[in-house]
Motif scaffolding. Structure first.
Motif, PDB file in Angstrom:
ATOM      1  N   LEU A 123       0.820  -1.207   0.000  1.00 49.73           N
ATOM      2  CA  LEU A 123       0.000   0.000   0.000  1.00 49.73           C
ATOM      3  C   LEU A 123       0.858   1.262   0.000  1.00 49.73           C
ATOM      4  O   LEU A 123       1.945   1.284   0.579  1.00 49.73           O
ATOM      5  N   GLU A 124       0.352   2.302  -0.622  1.00 51.90           N
ATOM      6  CA  GLU A 124       1.047   3.597  -0.606  1.00 51.90           C
ATOM      7  C   GLU A 124       0.938   4.219   0.786  1.00 51.90           C
ATOM      8  O   GLU A 124       1.887   4.793   1.295  1.00 51.90           O
ATOM      9  N   TYR A 125      -0.237   4.087   1.399  1.00 55.00           N
ATOM     10  CA  TYR A 125      -0.432   4.580   2.757  1.00 55.00           C
ATOM     11  C   TYR A 125      -1.681   3.948   3.365  1.00 55.00           C
ATOM     12  O   TYR A 125      -2.546   3.405   2.666  1.00 55.00           O
ATOM     13  N   LEU A 126      -1.750   4.013   4.698  1.00 54.95           N
ATOM     14  CA  LEU A 126      -2.926   3.597   5.454  1.00 54.95           C
ATOM     15  C   LEU A 126      -3.563   4.841   6.064  1.00 54.95           C
ATOM     16  O   LEU A 126      -2.861   5.753   6.507  1.00 54.95           O
ATOM     17  N   GLU A 127      -4.878   4.880   6.084  1.00 53.23           N
ATOM     18  CA  GLU A 127      -5.571   6.004   6.708  1.00 53.23           C
ATOM     19  C   GLU A 127      -6.707   5.473   7.575  1.00 53.23           C
ATOM     20  O   GLU A 127      -7.472   4.609   7.140  1.00 53.23           O
ATOM     21  N   MET A 128      -6.826   5.978   8.785  1.00 52.61           N
ATOM     22  CA  MET A 128      -7.886   5.529   9.690  1.00 52.61           C
ATOM     23  C   MET A 128      -8.132   6.584  10.769  1.00 52.61           C
ATOM     24  O   MET A 128      -7.322   7.498  10.964  1.00 52.61           O
ATOM     25  N   SER A 129      -9.243   6.441  11.462  1.00 59.44           N
ATOM     26  CA  SER A 129      -9.578   7.323  12.584  1.00 59.44           C
ATOM     27  C   SER A 129      -9.154   6.633  13.875  1.00 59.44           C
ATOM     28  O   SER A 129      -9.506   5.469  14.097  1.00 59.44           O
ATOM     29  N   VAL A 130      -8.406   7.348  14.713  1.00 59.23           N
ATOM     30  CA  VAL A 130      -7.909   6.771  15.954  1.00 59.23           C
ATOM     31  C   VAL A 130      -7.972   7.819  17.058  1.00 59.23           C
ATOM     32  O   VAL A 130      -8.435   8.942  16.836  1.00 59.23           O
ATOM     33  N   PHE A 131      -7.473   7.442  18.239  1.00 56.43           N
ATOM     34  CA  PHE A 131      -7.426   8.357  19.377  1.00 56.43           C
ATOM     35  C   PHE A 131      -6.015   8.345  19.959  1.00 56.43           C
ATOM     36  O   PHE A 131      -5.373   7.295  20.008  1.00 56.43           O
ATOM     37  N   LEU A 132      -5.542   9.510  20.380  1.00 53.89           N
ATOM     38  CA  LEU A 132      -4.171   9.647  20.869  1.00 53.89           C
ATOM     39  C   LEU A 132      -4.132   9.897  22.373  1.00 53.89           C
ATOM     40  O   LEU A 132      -4.911  10.703  22.897  1.00 53.89           O
ATOM     41  N   ARG A 141      -7.379  11.821  12.484  1.00 53.31           N
ATOM     42  CA  ARG A 141      -7.132  10.954  11.341  1.00 53.31           C
ATOM     43  C   ARG A 141      -5.631  10.684  11.322  1.00 53.31           C
ATOM     44  O   ARG A 141      -4.839  11.602  11.514  1.00 53.31           O
ATOM     45  N   ILE A 142      -5.263   9.441  11.122  1.00 49.71           N
ATOM     46  CA  ILE A 142      -3.850   9.103  11.058  1.00 49.71           C
ATOM     47  C   ILE A 142      -3.541   8.561   9.668  1.00 49.71           C
ATOM     48  O   ILE A 142      -4.309   7.780   9.106  1.00 49.71           O
ATOM     49  N   VAL A 143      -2.457   9.034   9.086  1.00 51.80           N
ATOM     50  CA  VAL A 143      -2.022   8.578   7.765  1.00 51.80           C
ATOM     51  C   VAL A 143      -0.608   8.023   7.911  1.00 51.80           C
ATOM     52  O   VAL A 143       0.310   8.745   8.312  1.00 51.80           O
ATOM     53  N   VAL A 144      -0.452   6.748   7.609  1.00 43.34           N
ATOM     54  CA  VAL A 144       0.813   6.053   7.809  1.00 43.34           C
ATOM     55  C   VAL A 144       1.372   5.585   6.468  1.00 43.34           C
ATOM     56  O   VAL A 144       0.659   4.959   5.675  1.00 43.34           O
ATOM     57  N   SER A 145       2.633   5.879   6.218  1.00 49.87           N
ATOM     58  CA  SER A 145       3.300   5.429   4.994  1.00 49.87           C
ATOM     59  C   SER A 145       4.712   4.974   5.334  1.00 49.87           C
ATOM     60  O   SER A 145       5.239   5.291   6.406  1.00 49.87           O
ATOM     61  N   LEU A 146       5.339   4.246   4.432  1.00 55.19           N
ATOM     62  CA  LEU A 146       6.696   3.760   4.652  1.00 55.19           C
ATOM     63  C   LEU A 146       7.707   4.874   4.404  1.00 55.19           C
ATOM     64  O   LEU A 146       7.615   5.599   3.416  1.00 55.19           O
ATOM     65  N   ALA A 147       8.662   4.999   5.299  1.00 56.51           N
ATOM     66  CA  ALA A 147       9.757   5.950   5.092  1.00 56.51           C
ATOM     67  C   ALA A 147      10.775   5.323   4.144  1.00 56.51           C
ATOM     68  O   ALA A 147      10.943   4.098   4.120  1.00 56.51           O
ATOM     69  N   ASP A 148      11.445   6.146   3.367  1.00 59.58           N
ATOM     70  CA  ASP A 148      12.485   5.608   2.495  1.00 59.58           C
ATOM     71  C   ASP A 148      13.679   5.174   3.344  1.00 59.58           C
ATOM     72  O   ASP A 148      13.814   5.555   4.507  1.00 59.58           O
ATOM     73  N   GLU A 149      14.551   4.368   2.744  1.00 59.08           N
ATOM     74  CA  GLU A 149      15.652   3.776   3.489  1.00 59.08           C
ATOM     75  C   GLU A 149      16.600   4.829   4.053  1.00 59.08           C
ATOM     76  O   GLU A 149      17.112   4.693   5.171  1.00 59.08           O
ATOM     77  N   THR A 150      16.822   5.898   3.301  1.00 55.08           N
ATOM     78  CA  THR A 150      17.717   6.968   3.759  1.00 55.08           C
ATOM     79  C   THR A 150      17.184   7.628   5.031  1.00 55.08           C
ATOM     80  O   THR A 150      17.923   7.874   5.982  1.00 55.08           O
TER      81      THR A 150
END
Length: 324
Positions: A123-132, A141-150
């Protein structure tokens, strides 16, 4: 979206010639990006925690404001106050904050589950509703994606160095989190798409650029005296010069944008002013000379102050389109 005010906040630490922490002073600066108006400029203790200042300075939050701040300025209490005031924020998530899938969940989300899902489903990114927060439970809303190796290796090196200095080791939990870019916002999805959140947050570079200008071209962090009164005179003099020129730049930017549809570079402006500072100082003493100088700047700005687009990156005006 286009909020009425669009906030950036940043701290710049300066010190006198005395080389110990108690001699440091923090310059707290906040401004509205859309209007260019300076909203807050304060001097605080250089040893004061940035998050403490963030928590204390919350009196001016208005409905529909949008706040972009770095992680050091974002406590859960501050985010909660923004949300309660019907204003908005976009931020990176600090590593210490727990994520909960439901308001009444007992156990936090395992960050590693996001990492596995992204990799497994490509996936390019994940998006969902959460609580902090364990106590605060701020809805986001939280949007999670993979960081590049660098980026991952940079984060790991920095944390490994800090851990080594204290005799600790980097945990597997941190390593998993370091592989992810985690953005949080309370901006509704219908106003700002998940894929555009990081684009908008990249505008925070503008406040970094302003402080880079203050340091490199105005030398806000360089003083050659140990006497407190001389230090204060030099510091206040530099701050007055900075704010004066930011006001001129913002006026100039509005003039050029309306007539030529061109954005100006604050870095190029301060570099130009550095070369003609004596001319500007003399013009400030005479109204007609000042008007003449401003007219000259307005004429040449589209040619010599235009904001160049960096290769491989979105132009500033392209990013701003996501907010309109």
């Amino acid at each position: 979206m286009c909020p009425p005010r669009f906030f950036f906040c940043k701290v710049q630490r300066v010190r006198r010639a005395l080389h110990h922490s108690s001699s440091m002073i923090s310059v707290q600066y906040e401004y509205d990006f859309l209007s260019g108006q300076s909203l807050d400029l304060r001097l605080t203790s250089g040893v004061m925690n940035d998050q403490s200042d963030s928590a204390d300075f919350t009196h001016d939050i208005q409905e529909n404001d949008l706040f972009l701040r770095d992680m050091g300025y974002c406590t859960l209490g501050f985010l909660s106050k923004i949300h309660s005031a019907k204003a908005y924020f976009i931020n990176r998530l600090t590593p210490q904050v727990n994520i909960y899938s439901e308001r009444d969940s007992k156990d936090p989300v395992e960050i590693n589950s996001y990492l596995k899902k992204l990799k497994k489903n490509k996936l390019e990114y994940l998006e969902m509703s959460v609580f902090l927060g364990k106590k605060e439970r701020v809805p986001v809303r939280i949007v999670v994606s993979l960081a590049d190796e660098t980026t991952y290796e940079k984060r790991l090196r920095k944390t490994s160095k800090q851990a080594k200095s204290t005799g600790n080791k980097v945990s597997d939990k941190f390593k998993a989190r370091a592989r992810l870019n985690i953005m949080i916002t309370n901006v509704p999805a219908e106003m700002l798409k998940g894929k555009d959140i990081r684009k908008v947050y990249s505008l925070r570079w503008q406040i970094e650029l302003i402080f880079k200008t203050w340091k490199s071209l105005v030398t806000i962090d360089e003083f050659n005296t140990k006497k407190i009164h001389r230090f204060e005179c030099q510091l206040y003099g530099k701050l007055i010069w900075i704010i004066l020129n930011l006001n001129i730049f913002n006026w100039l930017q509005n003039q050029v944008l309306q007539k030529n549809k061109v954005l100006c570079s604050v870095w190029k402006y301060f570099r130009l002013i550095q070369n003609i500072s004596n001319h500007l100082i003399n013009a400030l003493k005479n109204h007609k000379e000042l008007i003449s100088l401003l007219d000259q700047l307005k004429e040449f700005a589209p040619k010599i102050l235009y904001l160049e687009k960096k290769k491989g990156k979105l132009a500033l005006n392209e990013i701003l389109k996501t907010l309109t």
